[in-house]
Design a protein around this motif. Structure first.
Motif, PDB file in Angstrom:
ATOM      1  N   THR A 278     -75.502   7.503 -54.929  1.00  0.00           N
ATOM      2  CA  THR A 278     -74.829   7.025 -53.718  1.00  0.00           C
ATOM      3  C   THR A 278     -75.789   6.244 -52.830  1.00  0.00           C
ATOM      4  OG1 THR A 278     -75.269   9.045 -52.434  1.00  0.00           O
ATOM      5  CG2 THR A 278     -73.260   8.998 -53.768  1.00  0.00           C
ATOM      6  N   PHE A 279     -77.052   6.678 -52.780  1.00  0.00           N
ATOM      7  CA  PHE A 279     -78.038   5.925 -52.002  1.00  0.00           C
ATOM      8  C   PHE A 279     -78.301   4.560 -52.642  1.00  0.00           C
ATOM      9  CE2 PHE A 279     -79.138  10.272 -50.590  1.00  0.00           C
ATOM     10  CZ  PHE A 279     -79.075  10.070 -49.224  1.00  0.00           C
ATOM     11  N   ALA A 280     -78.332   4.542 -53.983  1.00  0.00           N
ATOM     12  CA  ALA A 280     -78.514   3.272 -54.680  1.00  0.00           C
ATOM     13  C   ALA A 280     -77.338   2.341 -54.399  1.00  0.00           C
ATOM     14  CB  ALA A 280     -78.659   3.522 -56.187  1.00  0.00           C
ATOM     15  N   GLY A 281     -76.125   2.906 -54.385  1.00  0.00           N
ATOM     16  CA  GLY A 281     -74.953   2.096 -54.081  1.00  0.00           C
ATOM     17  C   GLY A 281     -74.988   1.543 -52.665  1.00  0.00           C
ATOM     18  N   SER A 282     -75.440   2.365 -51.721  1.00  0.00           N
ATOM     19  CA  SER A 282     -75.564   1.912 -50.342  1.00  0.00           C
ATOM     20  C   SER A 282     -76.554   0.757 -50.239  1.00  0.00           C
ATOM     21  CB  SER A 282     -76.020   3.080 -49.460  1.00  0.00           C
ATOM     22  OG  SER A 282     -76.277   2.649 -48.143  1.00  0.00           O
ATOM     23  N   ALA A 283     -77.704   0.910 -50.899  1.00  0.00           N
ATOM     24  CA  ALA A 283     -78.721  -0.148 -50.872  1.00  0.00           C
ATOM     25  C   ALA A 283     -78.187  -1.431 -51.496  1.00  0.00           C
ATOM     26  CB  ALA A 283     -79.975   0.321 -51.606  1.00  0.00           C
ATOM     27  N   LEU A 284     -77.449  -1.303 -52.604  1.00  0.00           N
ATOM     28  CA  LEU A 284     -76.894  -2.482 -53.272  1.00  0.00           C
ATOM     29  C   LEU A 284     -75.895  -3.203 -52.376  1.00  0.00           C
ATOM     30  CD1 LEU A 284     -76.517  -4.242 -55.794  1.00  0.00           C
ATOM     31  CD2 LEU A 284     -74.767  -2.616 -56.562  1.00  0.00           C
ATOM     32  N   LEU A 285     -75.001  -2.460 -51.754  1.00  0.00           N
ATOM     33  CA  LEU A 285     -73.996  -3.086 -50.898  1.00  0.00           C
ATOM     34  C   LEU A 285     -74.640  -3.773 -49.697  1.00  0.00           C
ATOM     35  CD1 LEU A 285     -71.235  -0.331 -51.013  1.00  0.00           C
ATOM     36  CD2 LEU A 285     -71.113  -2.615 -52.008  1.00  0.00           C
ATOM     37  N   MET A 286     -75.653  -3.126 -49.101  1.00  0.00           N
ATOM     38  CA  MET A 286     -76.319  -3.764 -47.962  1.00  0.00           C
ATOM     39  C   MET A 286     -77.101  -4.998 -48.377  1.00  0.00           C
ATOM     40  SD  MET A 286     -77.489  -0.872 -45.221  1.00  0.00           S
ATOM     41  CE  MET A 286     -78.276   0.221 -46.400  1.00  0.00           C
ATOM     42  N   SER A 287     -77.600  -4.999 -49.613  1.00  0.00           N
ATOM     43  CA  SER A 287     -78.320  -6.187 -50.089  1.00  0.00           C
ATOM     44  C   SER A 287     -77.386  -7.378 -50.249  1.00  0.00           C
ATOM     45  CB  SER A 287     -79.006  -5.885 -51.421  1.00  0.00           C
ATOM     46  OG  SER A 287     -78.058  -5.750 -52.470  1.00  0.00           O
ATOM     47  N   ARG A 288     -76.071  -7.116 -50.385  1.00  0.00           N
ATOM     48  CA  ARG A 288     -75.109  -8.193 -50.541  1.00  0.00           C
ATOM     49  C   ARG A 288     -74.563  -8.694 -49.195  1.00  0.00           C
ATOM     50  NH1 ARG A 288     -75.724 -10.731 -54.692  1.00  0.00           N
ATOM     51  NH2 ARG A 288     -73.561 -11.477 -54.584  1.00  0.00           N
ATOM     52  N   MET A 289     -74.941  -8.028 -48.119  1.00  0.00           N
ATOM     53  CA  MET A 289     -74.484  -8.453 -46.798  1.00  0.00           C
ATOM     54  C   MET A 289     -75.177  -9.742 -46.383  1.00  0.00           C
ATOM     55  SD  MET A 289     -74.517  -4.765 -44.859  1.00  0.00           S
ATOM     56  CE  MET A 289     -74.411  -5.532 -43.248  1.00  0.00           C
ATOM     57  N   ARG A 290     -74.457 -10.562 -45.654  1.00  0.00           N
ATOM     58  CA  ARG A 290     -75.026 -11.807 -45.149  1.00  0.00           C
ATOM     59  C   ARG A 290     -75.157 -11.697 -43.632  1.00  0.00           C
ATOM     60  NH1 ARG A 290     -76.394 -11.829 -49.408  1.00  0.00           N
ATOM     61  NH2 ARG A 290     -75.863 -13.168 -51.171  1.00  0.00           N
ATOM     62  N   VAL A 291     -76.317 -11.293 -43.212  1.00  0.00           N
ATOM     63  CA  VAL A 291     -76.576 -11.102 -41.783  1.00  0.00           C
ATOM     64  C   VAL A 291     -77.833 -11.864 -41.399  1.00  0.00           C
ATOM     65  CG1 VAL A 291     -76.994  -9.429 -39.950  1.00  0.00           C
ATOM     66  CG2 VAL A 291     -75.570  -8.797 -41.895  1.00  0.00           C
ATOM     67  N   ARG A 292     -77.728 -12.644 -40.355  1.00  0.00           N
ATOM     68  CA  ARG A 292     -78.898 -13.380 -39.882  1.00  0.00           C
ATOM     69  C   ARG A 292     -79.582 -12.579 -38.788  1.00  0.00           C
ATOM     70  NH1 ARG A 292     -79.107 -19.522 -37.320  1.00  0.00           N
ATOM     71  NH2 ARG A 292     -81.378 -19.564 -37.010  1.00  0.00           N
ATOM     72  N   GLU A 293     -80.789 -12.133 -39.066  1.00  0.00           N
ATOM     73  CA  GLU A 293     -81.556 -11.359 -38.097  1.00  0.00           C
ATOM     74  C   GLU A 293     -82.842 -12.098 -37.748  1.00  0.00           C
ATOM     75  OE1 GLU A 293     -81.797  -6.874 -38.357  1.00  0.00           O
ATOM     76  OE2 GLU A 293     -81.371  -7.373 -40.453  1.00  0.00           O
ATOM     77  N   GLU A 294     -83.095 -12.218 -36.469  1.00  0.00           N
ATOM     78  CA  GLU A 294     -84.357 -12.793 -36.026  1.00  0.00           C
ATOM     79  C   GLU A 294     -85.471 -11.757 -36.224  1.00  0.00           C
ATOM     80  OE1 GLU A 294     -84.782 -15.834 -35.137  1.00  0.00           O
ATOM     81  OE2 GLU A 294     -82.635 -16.362 -35.164  1.00  0.00           O
ATOM     82  N   LYS A 295     -86.646 -12.239 -36.567  1.00  0.00           N
ATOM     83  CA  LYS A 295     -87.783 -11.337 -36.715  1.00  0.00           C
ATOM     84  C   LYS A 295     -88.165 -10.775 -35.351  1.00  0.00           C
ATOM     85  CE  LYS A 295     -92.469 -11.050 -38.579  1.00  0.00           C
ATOM     86  NZ  LYS A 295     -93.587 -11.787 -39.227  1.00  0.00           N
ATOM     87  N   PRO A 296     -88.287  -9.447 -35.229  1.00  0.00           N
ATOM     88  CA  PRO A 296     -88.632  -8.851 -33.927  1.00  0.00           C
ATOM     89  C   PRO A 296     -89.951  -9.382 -33.390  1.00  0.00           C
ATOM     90  CG  PRO A 296     -87.883  -7.168 -35.458  1.00  0.00           C
ATOM     91  CD  PRO A 296     -88.054  -8.422 -36.262  1.00  0.00           C
TER      92      PRO A 296
END
Length: 341
Positions: A114-132
């Motif tokens: 389930t943790f692997a699935g969570s990581a996989l799904l988040m890796s497919r997200m398209r989110v633009r984040e500025e570097k802190p």
């Protein structure tokens, strides 16, 4: 506090993926638990789970702030709470069944998956984040920035004070519920049924939370949620199964209203740069209060009639709720200028 600082120093999505990878790997350590001599491995995994959570959940709250406009944060928090509570109904039953049928090893492997699935799904997200931005102040000032912001922001200070006072007695139910079940003539395992009913109430609370927040604001919604939990305390003192069942459903609704409103207030009243540290600062206060109340309730339950303790708990929680419901709702743009700078 250190977990919150880490959550503010890295892009949130990659950080959450890393957390999933660490936890998924650590769960596999449970494959080496075979007898009593290996129990320490369970404690090790539990400790690591807690430590990583201090990074993951503040990062999650901040990522929602990046992904969504402010007017949708309450809906998102409500949806997350509903899905989380729904899974809490199904997952323990499924886990127990799998454990009985196939043993703990299979459960550990599926949990890691389930943790692997969570990581996989988040890796497919398209989110633009500025570097802190890199730190500008002394280390201790960076670590305590969350505490300073909560204290200087009126609504967050009110929420933290009111909820912390309530949690100083809310933990009584962790012990007293088994006394209640015993007086109803039911075995301790009946708690599973009541927990399911609370989960149903929590789903209802998650679905309706955003609407209530828009109508009365975050601070008053937390107060109303606490008031419902206080009502639950009074209902649990009644020696009737039907009344206790209603109490659990009411508690489920109230808890989620309070959680969703509190999280939304933190997100909308905190600059993105310190979201993690503010979440961590509040979590420390609330966790210490709840842990203290669990220990206190366990000790008092051996000396004082459970109905008296439930009434005391209800009174304290309702007083805290009244304090929050009567506060003036500040605008969500309420962020100290010094913190914005």
């Amino acid at each position: 506090p250190l977990g919150g600082l880490v959550a503010d120093r890295f892009r949130r999505r990659p950080l959450m993926i890393a957390c999933d990878c660490v936890l998924g790997t650590s769960v596999l350590v449970l494959l080496f638990v075979h007898d009593r001599g290996d129990v320490w491995l369970i404690y090790l995994v539990a400790l690591l789970y807690g430590l990583v959570g201090t990074v993951f959940f503040p990062a999650q709250a901040a990522l929602l702030r990046v992904m969504l406009p402010e007017d949708l944060l309450a809906d998102a928090n409500g949806a997350l709470s509903s899905s989380r509570q729904g899974l809490r109904i199904v997952a323990p039953l499924a886990g127990a069944g799998l454990y009985a049928a196939f043993g703990g090893g299979v459960v550990a492997i599926l949990d890691a998956a389930t943790f692997a699935g969570s990581a996989l799904l988040m890796s497919r997200m398209r989110v633009r984040e500025e570097k802190p931005e890199p730190p500008e102040h002394h280390f201790m000032r960076e670590v305590t920035a969350g505490v300073s912001h909560v204290w200087r922001t009126l609504s967050l200070r009110q929420l933290t004070i009111g909820t912390t006072i309530a949690l100083l007695v809310v933990g009584f139910t962790e012990t007293l519920i088994f006394t209640v079940i015993g007086h109803l003539g039911r075995p301790a395992s009946f708690f599973g049924v009541l927990g399911t009913l609370q989960g149903v109430g929590s789903i209802v609370g998650g679905v309706t939370a955003a609407r209530l927040i828009r109508r009365v604001g975050e601070v008053r919604t937390v107060g109303i949620g606490l008031a419902l939990f206080g009502l639950c305390g009074l209902l649990l003192a009644v020696p009737s199964l039907a009344v206790v069942v209603v109490g659990f459903i009411v508690a489920g609704i109230g808890i989620v209203w309070a959680i969703v409103a509190f999280n939304t207030a933190l997100q909308t009243r905190t600059p993105l740069a310190i979201q993690g540290r503010v979440s961590a600062a509040v979590d420390v206060s609330l966790s210490l209060a709840q842990t203290t109340s669990i220990a206190t309730g366990a000790a008092l339950s051996t000396l004082v009639d459970y109905r008296i303790l439930l009434v005391v708990m209800a009174v304290v929680v309702v007083v805290s709720a009244a304090y929050l419901v009567t506060r003036r709702e500040a605008p969500s743009a309420e962020v100290p200028a010094t913190m914005e700078a």
